[in-house]
Scaffold this motif. Structure first.
Motif, PDB file in Angstrom:
ATOM      1  N   ASN A  62       0.834  -1.196   0.000  1.00 54.57           N
ATOM      2  CA  ASN A  62       0.000   0.000   0.000  1.00 54.57           C
ATOM      3  C   ASN A  62       0.874   1.253   0.000  1.00 54.57           C
ATOM      4  O   ASN A  62       1.886   1.336   0.702  1.00 54.57           O
ATOM      5  CB  ASN A  62      -0.889  -0.009   1.243  1.00 54.57           C
ATOM      6  CG  ASN A  62      -1.943   1.065   1.226  1.00 54.57           C
ATOM      7  OD1 ASN A  62      -2.780   1.114   0.343  1.00 54.57           O
ATOM      8  ND2 ASN A  62      -1.896   1.950   2.222  1.00 54.57           N
ATOM      9  N   ASN A  63       0.494   2.224  -0.826  1.00 57.02           N
ATOM     10  CA  ASN A  63       1.193   3.512  -0.957  1.00 57.02           C
ATOM     11  C   ASN A  63       2.557   3.422  -1.642  1.00 57.02           C
ATOM     12  O   ASN A  63       3.265   4.432  -1.716  1.00 57.02           O
ATOM     13  CB  ASN A  63       1.352   4.206   0.406  1.00 57.02           C
ATOM     14  CG  ASN A  63       0.031   4.710   0.943  1.00 57.02           C
ATOM     15  OD1 ASN A  63      -0.843   5.123   0.175  1.00 57.02           O
ATOM     16  ND2 ASN A  63      -0.138   4.669   2.257  1.00 57.02           N
TER      17      ASN A  63
ATOM     18  N   THR B   3      -7.451 -10.456   0.604  1.00 53.66           N
ATOM     19  CA  THR B   3      -6.811  -9.157   0.501  1.00 53.66           C
ATOM     20  C   THR B   3      -7.209  -8.497  -0.814  1.00 53.66           C
ATOM     21  O   THR B   3      -7.937  -9.087  -1.621  1.00 53.66           O
ATOM     22  CB  THR B   3      -5.284  -9.286   0.646  1.00 53.66           C
ATOM     23  OG1 THR B   3      -4.690  -8.008   0.792  1.00 53.66           O
ATOM     24  CG2 THR B   3      -4.677 -10.000  -0.558  1.00 53.66           C
TER      25      THR B   3
ATOM     26  N   GLY C  65      -2.663  -5.471  -0.619  1.00 52.87           N
ATOM     27  CA  GLY C  65      -2.841  -4.987   0.751  1.00 52.87           C
ATOM     28  C   GLY C  65      -4.169  -4.269   0.940  1.00 52.87           C
ATOM     29  O   GLY C  65      -5.054  -4.394   0.102  1.00 52.87           O
ATOM     30  N   PRO C  66      -4.293  -3.474   1.959  1.00 50.26           N
ATOM     31  CA  PRO C  66      -3.285  -3.275   3.005  1.00 50.26           C
ATOM     32  C   PRO C  66      -3.248  -4.390   4.050  1.00 50.26           C
ATOM     33  O   PRO C  66      -2.289  -4.506   4.793  1.00 50.26           O
ATOM     34  CB  PRO C  66      -3.691  -1.943   3.633  1.00 50.26           C
ATOM     35  CG  PRO C  66      -5.172  -1.867   3.410  1.00 50.26           C
ATOM     36  CD  PRO C  66      -5.425  -2.542   2.089  1.00 50.26           C
TER      37      PRO C  66
ATOM     38  N   GLU D  38      -6.898   3.852  -6.612  1.00 47.92           N
ATOM     39  CA  GLU D  38      -7.528   3.430  -5.363  1.00 47.92           C
ATOM     40  C   GLU D  38      -8.438   2.243  -5.672  1.00 47.92           C
ATOM     41  O   GLU D  38      -9.393   2.378  -6.422  1.00 47.92           O
ATOM     42  CB  GLU D  38      -8.361   4.538  -4.753  1.00 47.92           C
ATOM     43  CG  GLU D  38      -7.616   5.826  -4.452  1.00 47.92           C
ATOM     44  CD  GLU D  38      -8.581   6.960  -4.147  1.00 47.92           C
ATOM     45  OE1 GLU D  38      -8.914   7.146  -2.961  1.00 47.92           O
ATOM     46  OE2 GLU D  38      -9.026   7.633  -5.100  1.00 47.92           O
TER      47      GLU D  38
ATOM     48  N   GLU E  92     -10.936  -0.425  -3.897  1.00 50.59           N
ATOM     49  CA  GLU E  92     -11.679  -0.712  -2.678  1.00 50.59           C
ATOM     50  C   GLU E  92     -12.515  -1.973  -2.871  1.00 50.59           C
ATOM     51  O   GLU E  92     -13.170  -2.143  -3.897  1.00 50.59           O
ATOM     52  CB  GLU E  92     -12.592   0.453  -2.310  1.00 50.59           C
ATOM     53  CG  GLU E  92     -13.383   0.224  -1.024  1.00 50.59           C
ATOM     54  CD  GLU E  92     -14.169   1.441  -0.572  1.00 50.59           C
ATOM     55  OE1 GLU E  92     -14.764   1.388   0.518  1.00 50.59           O
ATOM     56  OE2 GLU E  92     -14.178   2.448  -1.316  1.00 50.59           O
TER      57      GLU E  92
ATOM     58  N   LEU F 178      -6.814  -0.101  -1.188  1.00 48.69           N
ATOM     59  CA  LEU F 178      -5.417  -0.214  -1.597  1.00 48.69           C
ATOM     60  C   LEU F 178      -5.081   0.991  -2.443  1.00 48.69           C
ATOM     61  O   LEU F 178      -5.690   1.224  -3.486  1.00 48.69           O
ATOM     62  CB  LEU F 178      -5.209  -1.513  -2.395  1.00 48.69           C
ATOM     63  CG  LEU F 178      -3.851  -1.738  -3.049  1.00 48.69           C
ATOM     64  CD1 LEU F 178      -2.757  -1.877  -1.987  1.00 48.69           C
ATOM     65  CD2 LEU F 178      -3.889  -2.973  -3.952  1.00 48.69           C
ATOM     66  N   ASN F 179      -4.105   1.773  -2.000  1.00 42.43           N
ATOM     67  CA  ASN F 179      -3.708   3.012  -2.690  1.00 42.43           C
ATOM     68  C   ASN F 179      -2.318   2.878  -3.284  1.00 42.43           C
ATOM     69  O   ASN F 179      -1.390   2.420  -2.602  1.00 42.43           O
ATOM     70  CB  ASN F 179      -3.692   4.188  -1.696  1.00 42.43           C
ATOM     71  CG  ASN F 179      -5.076   4.552  -1.197  1.00 42.43           C
ATOM     72  OD1 ASN F 179      -5.835   5.218  -1.892  1.00 42.43           O
ATOM     73  ND2 ASN F 179      -5.387   4.117   0.014  1.00 42.43           N
ATOM     74  N   ASN F 180      -2.157   3.327  -4.521  1.00 39.50           N
ATOM     75  CA  ASN F 180      -0.845   3.356  -5.153  1.00 39.50           C
ATOM     76  C   ASN F 180      -0.745   4.519  -6.121  1.00 39.50           C
ATOM     77  O   ASN F 180      -1.712   4.843  -6.809  1.00 39.50           O
ATOM     78  CB  ASN F 180      -0.562   2.055  -5.905  1.00 39.50           C
ATOM     79  CG  ASN F 180      -0.507   0.847  -5.012  1.00 39.50           C
ATOM     80  OD1 ASN F 180      -1.491   0.133  -4.868  1.00 39.50           O
ATOM     81  ND2 ASN F 180       0.625   0.619  -4.369  1.00 39.50           N
TER      82      ASN F 180
END
Length: 253
Positions: free
Chosen positions: A91-92, A134, A164-165, A236, A238, A245-247
């Motif tokens: 994540n990120n 996940t 993730g997360p 994002e 969801e 999960l953000n990237n």
């Protein structure tokens, strides 16, 4: 329970998550482990990929809507392929666009984490082999996938498998909404109920080919709406009940 992997001050640990706090875990989460009090703020750590699989098994065209948007038939049996563990990010972390491709796309997917070793698993007992669920993004260089005629290169670049997360052991995959937003605009929206082959049948089919090991990750396919990613995009994904999960997308590592 929600499990995760995190890094804090150079040390990597498994943890469990509760109300924006993390508790450290010692031991093997698939066998015996000890939980400590959840007293670490999630903002004070770096989240890592939520799994450490020996292999990542992916399912192609498992939503009829996705098959239709590519003008291909739904397969009569599950269409499986592999992504290398080196493609994992958390994540990120950044999805890096490779210079070899001009058409990198997102694919929002439900991920299944295997909890114990299995071969020739019966669909009726498949749940016994699931540790949890996940969120995943099967990032794909679509132009290379089409050019090569097989999918290893187009699916296998470093950073092409954000995960993730968390791993959630209590998630119900029967009817959960999957949404993908790019720069806060909805690109994909579908439900896990629309899978052509449900999770139990996927596990049975895959385990008739290869032994599944604890920690192995199965990506269950993506609904319609896949689209191109560009430098500086924010992705994002969801899944209802599993979080977001953000990237970020970048041309550079």
């Amino acid at each position: 329970m929600k499990f995760l992997r995190y890094e804090q001050q150079g040390s990597v640990s498994w943890g469990w998550y509760f109300e924006d706090k993390i508790g450290k875990i010692e031991g093997n989460i698939f066998e015996n482990y000890r939980r400590f009090e959840a007293n670490i703020s999630i903002s004070d750590v770096k989240l890592l990929p939520s799994v450490l699989p020996t292999k990542i098994i992916c399912i192609g065209r498992n939503y009829a809507s996705h098959a239709a948007e590519h003008k291909v038939d739904v397969p009569e049996i599950p269409l499986i392929f592999l992504k290398p563990p080196s493609s994992l990010i958390g994540n990120n972390e950044k999805i890096v666009l490779p210079p070899q491709s001009n058409q990198v796309e997102h694919e929002a997917e439900l991920g299944v984490v295997i909890g114990k070793r299995g071969r020739w698993i019966d669909p009726e007992t498949a749940d016994d082999y699931i540790f949890g669920y996940t969120i995943a993004n099967d990032v794909t260089a679509r132009d290379l996938q089409r050019l090569d005629g097989q999918w290893t290169r187009g699916k296998g670049f470093d950073t092409f498998c954000p995960v993730g997360p968390f791993i959630d052991t209590e998630f119900d995959p029967s009817d959960a909404l999957i949404t993908c937003k790019v720069n806060h605009q909805v690109r994909q929206m579908g439900s896990t109920r629309d899978m052509v082959f449900p999770v139990e049948k996927l596990i049975a089919f895959i385990s008739s080919v290869m032994t599944l090991e604890p920690g192995d990750l199965i990506l269950t396919g993506t609904p319609a709406g896949v689209g191109v990613l560009s430098d500086n995009d924010i992705v994002e994904i969801e899944i209802e009940g599993l979080g977001i999960l953000n990237n970020h997308v970048s041309l550079h590592e």
